[in-house]
Design an enzyme around this catalytic site. Structure first.
Site, PDB file in Angstrom:
ATOM      1  N   ARG A  69     -32.182  22.628 -64.643  1.00 48.03           N
ATOM      2  CA  ARG A  69     -31.249  22.000 -65.596  1.00 48.03           C
ATOM      3  C   ARG A  69     -31.322  22.665 -66.968  1.00 48.03           C
ATOM      4  NH1 ARG A  69     -31.856  15.796 -65.622  1.00 48.03           N
ATOM      5  NH2 ARG A  69     -30.233  16.016 -67.187  1.00 48.03           N
ATOM      6  N   HIS A 117     -32.599   9.354 -75.139  1.00 43.33           N
ATOM      7  CA  HIS A 117     -33.281   9.657 -73.873  1.00 43.33           C
ATOM      8  C   HIS A 117     -34.103  10.942 -73.935  1.00 43.33           C
ATOM      9  CE1 HIS A 117     -30.224   6.829 -71.714  1.00 43.33           C
ATOM     10  NE2 HIS A 117     -31.179   6.180 -72.341  1.00 43.33           N
ATOM     11  N   CYS A 146     -51.669  22.209 -70.267  1.00 45.49           N
ATOM     12  CA  CYS A 146     -51.867  22.163 -71.717  1.00 45.49           C
ATOM     13  C   CYS A 146     -52.995  23.100 -72.128  1.00 45.49           C
ATOM     14  CB  CYS A 146     -52.202  20.734 -72.114  1.00 45.49           C
ATOM     15  SG  CYS A 146     -52.574  20.534 -73.854  1.00 45.49           S
ATOM     16  N   ASN A 212     -12.616   8.324 -73.104  1.00 43.64           N
ATOM     17  CA  ASN A 212     -13.154   8.539 -71.756  1.00 43.64           C
ATOM     18  C   ASN A 212     -11.987   8.911 -70.836  1.00 43.64           C
ATOM     19  OD1 ASN A 212     -14.493   8.137 -69.114  1.00 43.64           O
ATOM     20  ND2 ASN A 212     -16.082   7.140 -70.328  1.00 43.64           N
TER      21      ASN A 212
END
Ligand code: OAD
Length: 253
Positions: A69, A117, A146, A212
């Site tokens: 993504r 988000h 990490c 929309n």
């Protein structure tokens, strides 16, 4: 297009605009929405990819999906809708409260953005919470570790079952209380608490405009529902606003 007279009047008098956006505003940039026939959740199960338990069960698979993504987001460009929202800053106090995890509002030039988000371009360590930019792990196919504590690195997005992090929601709520017009753009407006933002705006007296391609759960509550693509409608509203705000005052002599 012809706009409703009471909307034109509100736009003329308004000082503060809030844009509450969802996946639909980025659809014209080539980023898939979540719901609907071609939406991500029509093909994939959110609980298998977008939850902390899914990440703990299969961290590499979840990481890979977010890497995929991120590649799409990185290649995408802000569209005319994002750009118009940024342009409104020429004439108004503008706030963007977005449910999107892409960074297209920022890349379009908007300066006041609350990401309800989270953001796909940030990561953090699940153990010590150190933040990392995604560029650092651009080519990692497996979950990176990490450098401080060896904990697993996860994307800084809000997953199902998680609370919203930081101050994004209280900030957004405050802006909802203060805005004159709240535009609800490209969102199904069914995911809470995010969807409280336009409801709060209405409770505090804002004029609600929905943009929309189809009616949604919130359509019956708005003052003005405009059916169409945000990349086409928003530039037209900006042009209208620019005309209103720059129109010459009548010459009194
Ligand atoms: P949805 O996929 O639920 O809704 C996208 C909306 O955009 C739909 O109402 C479409 O009709 C509309 N739309 C599509 N193309 C458009 C266009 N060109 N112009 C205008 N509107 C268009 O996406 P969200 O409402 O953003 O949460 O979803 C809310 C949350 O659910 C997301 O943030 C995500 C998801 O699960 C998390 O990841 C936590």
């Amino acid at each position: 297009m012809e706009f409703k007279p009471d909307f034109i009047d509100r736009l003329n008098k308004a000082k503060s605009l809030l844009f509450f956006t969802g996946a639909g505003i980025s659809a014209e940039s080539g980023i898939a929405t979540f719901r609907g026939k071609d939406g991500l959740w029509s093909k994939l199960k959110p609980e298998e990819l977008a939850s902390f338990s899914a990440f703990m069960k299969n961290p590499d698979m979840v990481w890979e999906w977010y890497q995929y993504r991120r590649e799409i987001v990185e290649k995408a460009k802000p569209n005319k809708g994002h750009l118009a929202i940024a342009e409104f800053e020429k004439f108004y106090d503008v706030n963007v409260v977005t449910q999107n995890v892409d960074d297209l509002h920022a890349r379009a030039g908007s300066t006041n953005i609350d990401e309800l988000h989270g953001s796909i371009v940030r990561n953090f360590c699940v153990d010590c919470k150190t933040f990392y930019n995604h560029q650092e792990f651009k080519f990692d196919k497996k979950v990176p570790r990490c450098e401080k504590c060896n904990g697993m690195i996860r994307p800084d997005v809000v997953w199902f079952g998680e609370n919203l992090r930081g101050n994004a929601f209280p900030n957004g709520e405050q802006k909802a209380k203060e805005c004159d017009i709240c535009f609800i753009v490209g969102t199904s407006a069914i995911v809470y608490p995010a969807a409280y933002i336009p409801i709060t705006a209405k409770q505090y007296g804002a004029y609600l405009v929905e943009i929309n391609i189809e009616p949604t759960e919130i359509s019956y509550q708005v003052d003005y529902s405009i059916l169409g693509k945000s990349g086409e409608i928003l530039p037209e509203i900006f042009e209208l606003a620019a005309n209103l705000k720059t129109k010459k005052q009548p010459n009194i002599f």
